[in-house]
Design a protein around this motif. Structure first.
Motif, short mmCIF file in Angstrom:
data_model
loop_
_atom_site.label_atom_id
_atom_site.label_comp_id
_atom_site.label_asym_id
_atom_site.label_seq_id
_atom_site.Cartn_x
_atom_site.Cartn_y
_atom_site.Cartn_z
N LEU A 5 -121.28 61.70 -10.86
CA LEU A 5 -121.06 62.80 -9.76
C LEU A 5 -119.81 63.27 -9.31
O LEU A 5 -119.60 64.41 -8.94
N THR A 6 -119.01 62.27 -9.51
CA THR A 6 -117.69 62.27 -9.15
C THR A 6 -116.59 62.12 -10.29
O THR A 6 -116.64 61.15 -11.07
N ALA A 26 -114.83 56.52 -8.03
CA ALA A 26 -115.44 57.65 -8.55
C ALA A 26 -116.08 56.94 -10.13
O ALA A 26 -115.76 56.26 -10.53
N ASP A 27 -116.92 58.20 -10.26
CA ASP A 27 -117.82 57.85 -11.55
C ASP A 27 -117.01 57.90 -12.97
O ASP A 27 -117.16 57.09 -13.57
N CYS A 199 -119.66 72.79 -2.58
CA CYS A 199 -120.47 72.15 -3.22
C CYS A 199 -121.84 72.49 -3.05
O CYS A 199 -122.73 72.41 -4.01
N ALA A 200 -122.52 72.73 -1.92
CA ALA A 200 -123.70 73.13 -1.61
C ALA A 200 -124.04 74.59 -2.44
O ALA A 200 -125.24 74.83 -2.94
N ILE A 220 -117.82 63.03 -0.17
CA ILE A 220 -118.35 64.34 0.17
C ILE A 220 -119.20 64.93 -0.78
O ILE A 220 -120.12 65.54 -0.80
N ILE A 221 -118.63 64.88 -2.18
CA ILE A 221 -119.07 65.44 -3.46
C ILE A 221 -120.27 64.60 -3.55
O ILE A 221 -121.46 65.11 -3.93
N GLU A 222 -120.38 63.39 -3.67
CA GLU A 222 -121.70 62.57 -3.84
C GLU A 222 -122.75 62.80 -2.88
O GLU A 222 -123.96 63.03 -3.22
#
Length: 276
Positions: A5-6, A26-27, A199-200, A220-222
């Motif tokens: 996701l990141t 981070a992923d 993101c939404a 925030i992103i996750e």
């Protein structure tokens, strides 16, 4: 590997920053040899990155090489494809499927097999060829949109002007059997509220996850892309209902459930369990 996701960008000419990025949660970490590196530091960035990634890393690391028509690309590809610490190569400003084919045929070390590739679509021509690029070669594992360059190419002043291009890339990825693309970066690292709102919106378009340029953007992103508690409860209700009765049916609250709705619910539960 859990669903990423990141995706955190970090300049390749700052090896200490790369090391910090690998430990920030981070992923996927993307070491950038292209836009984040000045022309007079390209050679150093390649050498420093090769040294830093000579061994396997604790998280997947992608390297964004320089533009394929640049004087740096050939050396970038040759060097990075051979490194044990590199999980994939990201190719900027891709405009045709032939570019993917050429790269795939030249970066396949005999002892490691095909090097996974990801294509960045950053021009009008790249967007027009999105599906052909996505299908170009089995080594291509994903496509993504580069919005800063695309915005400049199209002369788009307002964010909504990119939605058609965004949707086209999402559809092309799905049609080609690739994972949903991540959103492009949000350039203002202090605007966390704007990041969450963006993101939404990206989630409604079908993106999954987002690239970042600062660690503070990662949570925030996750949070934006993981299912909410309400979404989880709905998904669990749908899956349980489908397990007890086959075929289309109506839930007690009036919602209609069929195979497509069940599949979406299962994807929601799978995403929520990505870290389990």
């Amino acid at each position: 590997m859990k669903t990423p996701l990141t995706w955190l960008y970090v300049p390749g000419d700052r090896p200490q920053t790369v090391s910090k990025a690998l430990a920030c949660g981070a992923d996927i970490v993307i070491v950038d040899l292209e836009d984040a590196v000045a022309p007079d530091r390209k050679e150093y960035a390649r050498t420093a990155t090769a040294e830093r990634l000579r061994d396997p890393q604790p998280v997947p690391v992608h390297v964004r090489v320089n533009a394929l028509d640049s004087p740096y690309a050939a050396a970038d590809l040759r060097t990075m494809a051979a490194l044990p610490g590199v999980s994939a190569l990201r190719l900027p400003k891709v405009t045709s499927p032939h570019q993917i084919t050429r790269v795939a045929e030249t970066v396949a070390p005999a002892d490691r097999g095909a090097t996974p590739l990801h294509a960045m679509l950053e021009t009008a021509l790249g967007i027009e060829h999105a599906y052909a690029i996505a299908c170009a070669h089995p080594s291509l594992r994903g496509i993504a949109i580069g919005e800063a360059d695309l915005r400049a190419d199209l002369g788009v002043r307002h964010d909504a002007g990119l939605d058609w291009s965004r949707a086209r890339v999402v559809v092309a990825a799905r049609a080609a059997g690739l994972a949903p693309p991540p959103q492009s970066v949000h350039p203002d690292i202090r605007d966390l509220e704007g990041l969450a709102t963006s993101c939404a919106h990206g989630r409604t378009l079908g993106f999954l996850g987002r690239a970042a340029i600062h660690p503070r953007q990662l949570p925030i992103i996750e949070r934006a892309y993981l299912p909410t508690q309400h979404e989880l409860e709905e998904a669990e209700t749908i899956v349980k209902a489908a397990a007890t009765e086959q075929g289309a049916q109506a839930l007690p609250d009036g919602r209609f459930v069929d195979a497509a709705v069940v599949a979406m619910a299962q994807r929601t539960l799978s995403l929520a369990a990505r870290g389990d």
